[in-house]
Design a protein around this motif. Structure first.
Motif, PDB file in Angstrom:
ATOM      1  N   LEU A  86       0.818  -1.225   0.000  1.00  9.65           N
ATOM      2  CA  LEU A  86       0.000   0.000   0.000  1.00  9.65           C
ATOM      3  C   LEU A  86       0.851   1.274   0.000  1.00  9.65           C
ATOM      4  N   LEU A 133      -5.682   6.448   5.539  1.00 14.79           N
ATOM      5  CA  LEU A 133      -6.230   5.108   5.781  1.00 14.79           C
ATOM      6  C   LEU A 133      -5.569   4.496   7.009  1.00 14.79           C
ATOM      7  N   VAL A 136      -3.686  -5.997  -3.817  1.00 11.79           N
ATOM      8  CA  VAL A 136      -3.243  -4.596  -3.868  1.00 11.79           C
ATOM      9  C   VAL A 136      -2.091  -4.455  -4.853  1.00 11.79           C
ATOM     10  N   LYS A 195      -2.186  -2.215  -8.215  1.00 10.76           N
ATOM     11  CA  LYS A 195      -1.277  -1.084  -8.400  1.00 10.76           C
ATOM     12  C   LYS A 195      -0.282  -1.352  -9.530  1.00 10.76           C
TER      13      LYS A 195
END
Lengths: 322, 264
Positions: free
Chosen positions: A228, A261, A317, A321
């Motif tokens: 992330l 987040l 993720v 990405k």
């Protein structure tokens, strides 16, 4: 003379952020009450540093240089003497561990009313009332005081005022400490345990708690945080258990963050942790216990096994990405 | 060494907590249990006793509360306390934290303990504070939220986390120490201990027995007036996903994060 006395904790030449919030709040309330707010500092504080508390609205700073800083009971002696001689009606503490101990001891000493975990203080009929969330923040109770009142803030409850140019008068006080107040001595203070990690600047935090099951559980958090582009944070329970560095701890005696987040894995969400991240933009919680308090204030809650979810989420993720 | 452990009965965490709107007090009916933090305090006392560094003569569980609080004492005894004291009196109803601390201190004075242990917080309300109140009335040094405690002759060496990291503090006995949950893993009581708990001595006392001044306790003796309960501002309830098919769950999480531009 009535008035409010606020305790200002300091360490390595700087005041505690929550103490500055408490000092600011005392000044704001005193103005509304039409009385003065004062601060008290313990131990080695320079004239210049003490006077800067005036920037936050207090007119006078009482300094007791002889008492040791960092332990509660000597401060109780000092504050009780000042409040008795100066006639303060209220004592106020910003959020912080020491404030709880000092405030409670002071309430016993002065036979005063005490309220802890206060999130808001109001003026009603020339007196202070304090609001405090209770029972897992499901209800808010308002306290008023028959006589003197001791108000202990929740972490980050009181905002620090924009500093003015005003300076406070510094008055040295001498206090004879109670015999039992000197029976505790600080051997080492502020020891850092574990690596020094900077998490305060991160936009995304993946936080782990006891629900990770074992120290190695943090590897799952680290992998997801890497994917992330964020950092890893921890709860006090796992820091005290030695699973992760103190520098990553969020909450009452740790750091306060408000990332874009906050993804909490295996964290039940006790108040002492919640106060450290509740202003995050988005809160996502993964916990196998559907009754965990964190689900009451998360934006997205996943009831399930983090050992199954985290690895797959990390892969997804990464794929997303590219 | 004589150790007193302060314990408290609290509503079971699984049961919804509520305030009685007519009295402003906690509704204490429903399921009750020993405050989980207090089990760590009893365990700490047991570890001092079993550690062999000092000789522990007795571990005494002390509580204040209505007749049902006896169950907390039975639990404490099943976890290792040798006997217990129950302070119960109608005059104590509605006591605030200072009044409660005063009353407990009066019970403790009768026992003259060398060490008073308690859990750092209770599940139902007062946080971190009762130990400091009790200590001030007993005129003993005190420390809260202790996560490591070594006892040597007449002295304690305690560690705890405070504002700036870990503090190590040396304290002369007698002292009042509140412990955090990281201090130990409480043992489970054996079936034999549970069965035997009701047979251990339990001293039921009222306010006259411990010589406390009635006007310093109860609602009249309390200096805080709590009332005017209101609901906190409601945050919109979040979305909840029950994970049944993990691939599907992960897809939903990714979509949710992506919608909020958190995967940029």
């Amino acid at each position: 003379m009535s008035g409010i006395l606020a305790y200002a904790l300091h360490y390595e030449g700087a005041f505690n952020k929550n103490s500055l919030g408490g000092v600011s709040e005392a000044a704001r309330l005193a103005e509304e009450l039409g009385c003065e707010a004062h601060a008290v500092v313990i131990g080695d504080v320079s004239d210049d540093l003490a006077a800067t508390l005036g920037n936050y609205g207090v007119t006078k700073v009482f300094r007791c240089a002889d008492a040791p800083e960092g332990l509660a009971q000597p401060v109780v002696d000092v504050m009780a003497q000042i409040m008795d001689s100066e006639g303060h009606d209220y004592a106020l503490f910003g959020g912080g561990l020491l404030g709880f101990e000092i405030g409670a001891g002071l309430a016993a000493r002065l036979n005063a009313g005490v309220t802890m975990e206060v999130t808001q203080v109001n003026v009603a009929d020339g007196k202070l009332t304090a609001e405090r969330p209770i029972h897992g923040d499901s209800s808010i109770s308002t306290s008023s005081y028959k006589d003197r009142g001791i108000i202990i803030g929740r972490l980050n409850a009181f905002e620090t005022a924009a500093p003015s140019e005003a300076s406070a008068e510094v008055e040295d006080v001498t206090v004879e400490l109670s015999p039992f107040s000197t029976q505790a001595t600080m051997v080492t203070r502020g020891e850092q345990r574990g690596a020094d990690v900077d998490i305060e600047g991160a936009d995304i935090l993946v936080a782990g708690g006891r629900g990770l099951g074992k120290p190695e559980g943090f590897e799952l958090c680290e992998a997801l945080a890497d994917a992330l582009g964020g950092a890893v944070a921890a709860t006090r329970a796992v820091v005290d258990a030695g699973w992760y560095p103190y520098s990553t701890q969020i909450g009452q005696t740790g750091k306060t963050v408000s990332p874009k987040l906050y993804l909490a894995a295996g964290i039940s969400g006790a108040i002492q942790h919640k106060v450290g991240f509740q202003s995050s933009e988005n809160i996502v919680a993964i916990n196998k216990d559907s009754n965990a308090p964190i689900f009451e204030y998360s934006d997205l809650g996943i009831v399930g096994d983090l050992n199954k979810i985290l690895p797959k989420l990390t892969e997804a993720v990464k794929a997303k990405k590219g | 060494l004589k150790i007193c452990v302060l314990v408290k009965e609290v509503p079971d965490a699984a049961v919804e907590k509520r305030i009685n709107p007519s009295t402003g007090r906690m509704d204490r009916s429903g399921e009750r249990n020993l405050n989980p933090y207090d089990t760590h305090a009893i365990e700490a006392a047991m570890q001092v006793k079993e550690g062999g560094e000092v000789e522990v003569e007795e571990i005494i569980a002390v509580t204040m509360g209505p007749s049902t609080a006896v169950r907390a004492l039975h639990k404490a005894v099943s976890l290792g306390a040798d006997r217990s004291v129950h302070l119960s009196d109608d005059a104590l109803a509605g006591s605030d934290v200072v009044a409660t601390g005063y009353a407990l201190a009066k019970v403790l004075e009768r026992e003259s303990p060398d060490l008073v242990l308690l859990g750092q917080q209770s599940d139902d309300g007062e946080c971190y504070t009762i130990g400091a109140v009790v200590a001030d009335y007993l005129k003993m040094p005190s420390l809260t939220q202790v996560i490591k405690m070594d006892v040597t002759e007449g002295k304690l060496r305690c560690e705890r986390q405070a504002e700036y990291g870990y503090d190590t503090v040396e304290i002369t006995l007698p002292a009042v120490i509140s412990v955090g949950d990281a201090i130990n893993e409480p043992r489970y009581p054996s079936l034999k201990a549970i069965m035997g708990a009701k047979k251990k001595p339990l001293d039921a006392v009222g306010i006259d027995d411990v010589g406390l001044e009635a006007d310093k306790v109860g609602e009249a003796g309390s200096k805080v007036v709590c009332g005017d309960f209101k609901a906190p501002p409601q945050k919109a309830a979040g979305e909840i996903i029950e994970d049944e098919d993990t691939n599907e769950t992960v897809e939903k999480i990714i979509a949710w994060l992506d919608e909020r531009k958190l995967l940029a």
